[in-house]
Design a protein around this motif. Sequence first.
Motif, PDB file in Angstrom:
ATOM      1  N   MET A   1       4.970   6.374  17.031  1.00 58.93           N
ATOM      2  CA  MET A   1       3.997   6.599  18.082  1.00 58.93           C
ATOM      3  C   MET A   1       4.062   8.056  18.518  1.00 58.93           C
ATOM      4  N   THR A   2       2.910   8.707  18.587  1.00 59.23           N
ATOM      5  CA  THR A   2       2.863  10.062  19.107  1.00 59.23           C
ATOM      6  C   THR A   2       2.681  10.002  20.614  1.00 59.23           C
ATOM      7  N   ALA A   3       2.876  11.137  21.268  1.00 59.61           N
ATOM      8  CA  ALA A   3       2.780  11.189  22.729  1.00 59.61           C
ATOM      9  C   ALA A   3       1.386  10.815  23.228  1.00 59.61           C
ATOM     10  N   ASP A   4       0.368  11.029  22.395  1.00 58.08           N
ATOM     11  CA  ASP A   4      -1.003  10.749  22.816  1.00 58.08           C
ATOM     12  C   ASP A   4      -1.414   9.295  22.639  1.00 58.08           C
ATOM     13  N   GLU A   5      -0.687   8.549  21.827  1.00 54.75           N
ATOM     14  CA  GLU A   5      -1.056   7.161  21.587  1.00 54.75           C
ATOM     15  C   GLU A   5      -0.832   6.319  22.836  1.00 54.75           C
ATOM     16  N   LEU A   6      -1.669   5.334  23.003  1.00 55.87           N
ATOM     17  CA  LEU A   6      -1.555   4.422  24.144  1.00 55.87           C
ATOM     18  C   LEU A   6      -0.743   3.209  23.726  1.00 55.87           C
ATOM     19  N   GLN A   7       0.294   2.918  24.492  1.00 53.23           N
ATOM     20  CA  GLN A   7       1.115   1.740  24.249  1.00 53.23           C
ATOM     21  C   GLN A   7       1.065   0.867  25.493  1.00 53.23           C
ATOM     22  N   VAL A   8       0.868  -0.436  25.282  1.00 51.65           N
ATOM     23  CA  VAL A   8       0.763  -1.389  26.386  1.00 51.65           C
ATOM     24  C   VAL A   8       1.738  -2.530  26.124  1.00 51.65           C
ATOM     25  N   VAL A   9       2.597  -2.792  27.108  1.00 51.06           N
ATOM     26  CA  VAL A   9       3.546  -3.896  27.021  1.00 51.06           C
ATOM     27  C   VAL A   9       3.324  -4.778  28.241  1.00 51.06           C
ATOM     28  N   VAL A  10       3.184  -6.087  28.006  1.00 55.02           N
ATOM     29  CA  VAL A  10       2.911  -7.036  29.085  1.00 55.02           C
ATOM     30  C   VAL A  10       4.121  -7.940  29.274  1.00 55.02           C
ATOM     31  N   GLU A  11       4.529  -8.084  30.531  1.00 52.84           N
ATOM     32  CA  GLU A  11       5.623  -8.972  30.904  1.00 52.84           C
ATOM     33  C   GLU A  11       5.116  -9.886  32.015  1.00 52.84           C
ATOM     34  N   THR A  12       5.538 -11.141  31.994  1.00 51.30           N
ATOM     35  CA  THR A  12       5.198 -12.071  33.073  1.00 51.30           C
ATOM     36  C   THR A  12       6.489 -12.561  33.699  1.00 51.30           C
ATOM     37  N   THR A  13       6.570 -12.459  35.019  1.00 56.35           N
ATOM     38  CA  THR A  13       7.772 -12.891  35.721  1.00 56.35           C
ATOM     39  C   THR A  13       7.683 -14.373  36.060  1.00 56.35           C
ATOM     40  N   ASP A  14       8.790 -14.929  36.489  1.00 50.69           N
ATOM     41  CA  ASP A  14       8.837 -16.346  36.864  1.00 50.69           C
ATOM     42  C   ASP A  14       8.003 -16.663  38.099  1.00 50.69           C
ATOM     43  N   ASP A  15       7.692 -15.648  38.908  1.00 52.24           N
ATOM     44  CA  ASP A  15       6.932 -15.901  40.135  1.00 52.24           C
ATOM     45  C   ASP A  15       5.471 -15.452  40.017  1.00 52.24           C
ATOM     46  N   ASP A  16       4.895 -15.629  38.837  1.00 45.29           N
ATOM     47  CA  ASP A  16       3.462 -15.398  38.598  1.00 45.29           C
ATOM     48  C   ASP A  16       3.006 -13.960  38.815  1.00 45.29           C
ATOM     49  N   VAL A  17       3.842 -13.011  38.425  1.00 43.92           N
ATOM     50  CA  VAL A  17       3.459 -11.602  38.462  1.00 43.92           C
ATOM     51  C   VAL A  17       3.353 -11.112  37.023  1.00 43.92           C
ATOM     52  N   VAL A  18       2.252 -10.445  36.718  1.00 38.95           N
ATOM     53  CA  VAL A  18       2.086  -9.827  35.406  1.00 38.95           C
ATOM     54  C   VAL A  18       2.334  -8.333  35.576  1.00 38.95           C
ATOM     55  N   VAL A  19       3.282  -7.803  34.816  1.00 37.22           N
ATOM     56  CA  VAL A  19       3.573  -6.370  34.827  1.00 37.22           C
ATOM     57  C   VAL A  19       3.079  -5.801  33.504  1.00 37.22           C
ATOM     58  N   ILE A  20       2.170  -4.842  33.603  1.00 37.75           N
ATOM     59  CA  ILE A  20       1.606  -4.197  32.418  1.00 37.75           C
ATOM     60  C   ILE A  20       2.120  -2.764  32.403  1.00 37.75           C
ATOM     61  N   ARG A  21       2.969  -2.461  31.435  1.00 41.75           N
ATOM     62  CA  ARG A  21       3.557  -1.119  31.318  1.00 41.75           C
ATOM     63  C   ARG A  21       2.720  -0.298  30.342  1.00 41.75           C
ATOM     64  N   VAL A  22       2.266   0.856  30.815  1.00 41.86           N
ATOM     65  CA  VAL A  22       1.358   1.703  30.055  1.00 41.86           C
ATOM     66  C   VAL A  22       2.054   3.028  29.758  1.00 41.86           C
ATOM     67  N   ARG A  23       1.951   3.445  28.511  1.00 40.45           N
ATOM     68  CA  ARG A  23       2.606   4.688  28.094  1.00 40.45           C
ATOM     69  C   ARG A  23       1.657   5.482  27.201  1.00 40.45           C
ATOM     70  N   GLY A  24       1.652   6.802  27.362  1.00 41.95           N
ATOM     71  CA  GLY A  24       0.828   7.672  26.516  1.00 41.95           C
ATOM     72  C   GLY A  24      -0.361   8.222  27.271  1.00 41.95           C
ATOM     73  N   SER A  25      -1.504   8.269  26.581  1.00 36.56           N
ATOM     74  CA  SER A  25      -2.740   8.806  27.160  1.00 36.56           C
ATOM     75  C   SER A  25      -3.799   7.719  27.217  1.00 36.56           C
ATOM     76  N   LEU A  26      -4.505   7.679  28.330  1.00 37.82           N
ATOM     77  CA  LEU A  26      -5.583   6.709  28.531  1.00 37.82           C
ATOM     78  C   LEU A  26      -6.888   7.485  28.577  1.00 37.82           C
ATOM     79  N   ASP A  27      -7.471   7.660  27.399  1.00 36.73           N
ATOM     80  CA  ASP A  27      -8.687   8.446  27.297  1.00 36.73           C
ATOM     81  C   ASP A  27      -9.563   7.893  26.177  1.00 36.73           C
TER      82      ASP A  27
END
Length: 117
Positions: A1-27
Amino acid sequence: MTADELQVVVETTDDDVVVIRVRGSLDGWSAPSGLVEALEAAAGSGGRLTVADLSRLEFADSTGLHVLLNARHRHVDAGVRLVLAGPLKTEVRRLLEVSGTLGAFTVADTVDAALTC
């Protein structure tokens, strides 16, 4: 992955929270469809909260702003809170400030702080 690529990782917690981790560039060059899909799924999941962790987002342009605003509208319609977590990079915060949209979002300094919003 280069610094410009967009990476998305999704995690769901036990208490119904979705955490979406975003890395790179959003363009227009980063093919943000993975993030759009993750945000759409989170809004439709019936959870209580979505946290978009933007602390590793290096850059965003009007395409990224459009993705975030659409996600906000979708979350409002679904009755699910959307919180942007940082710390936001200067370029990302400036985009929200210059566009006059910073106030449209709930922004927390960290993911941990966002979980208590």
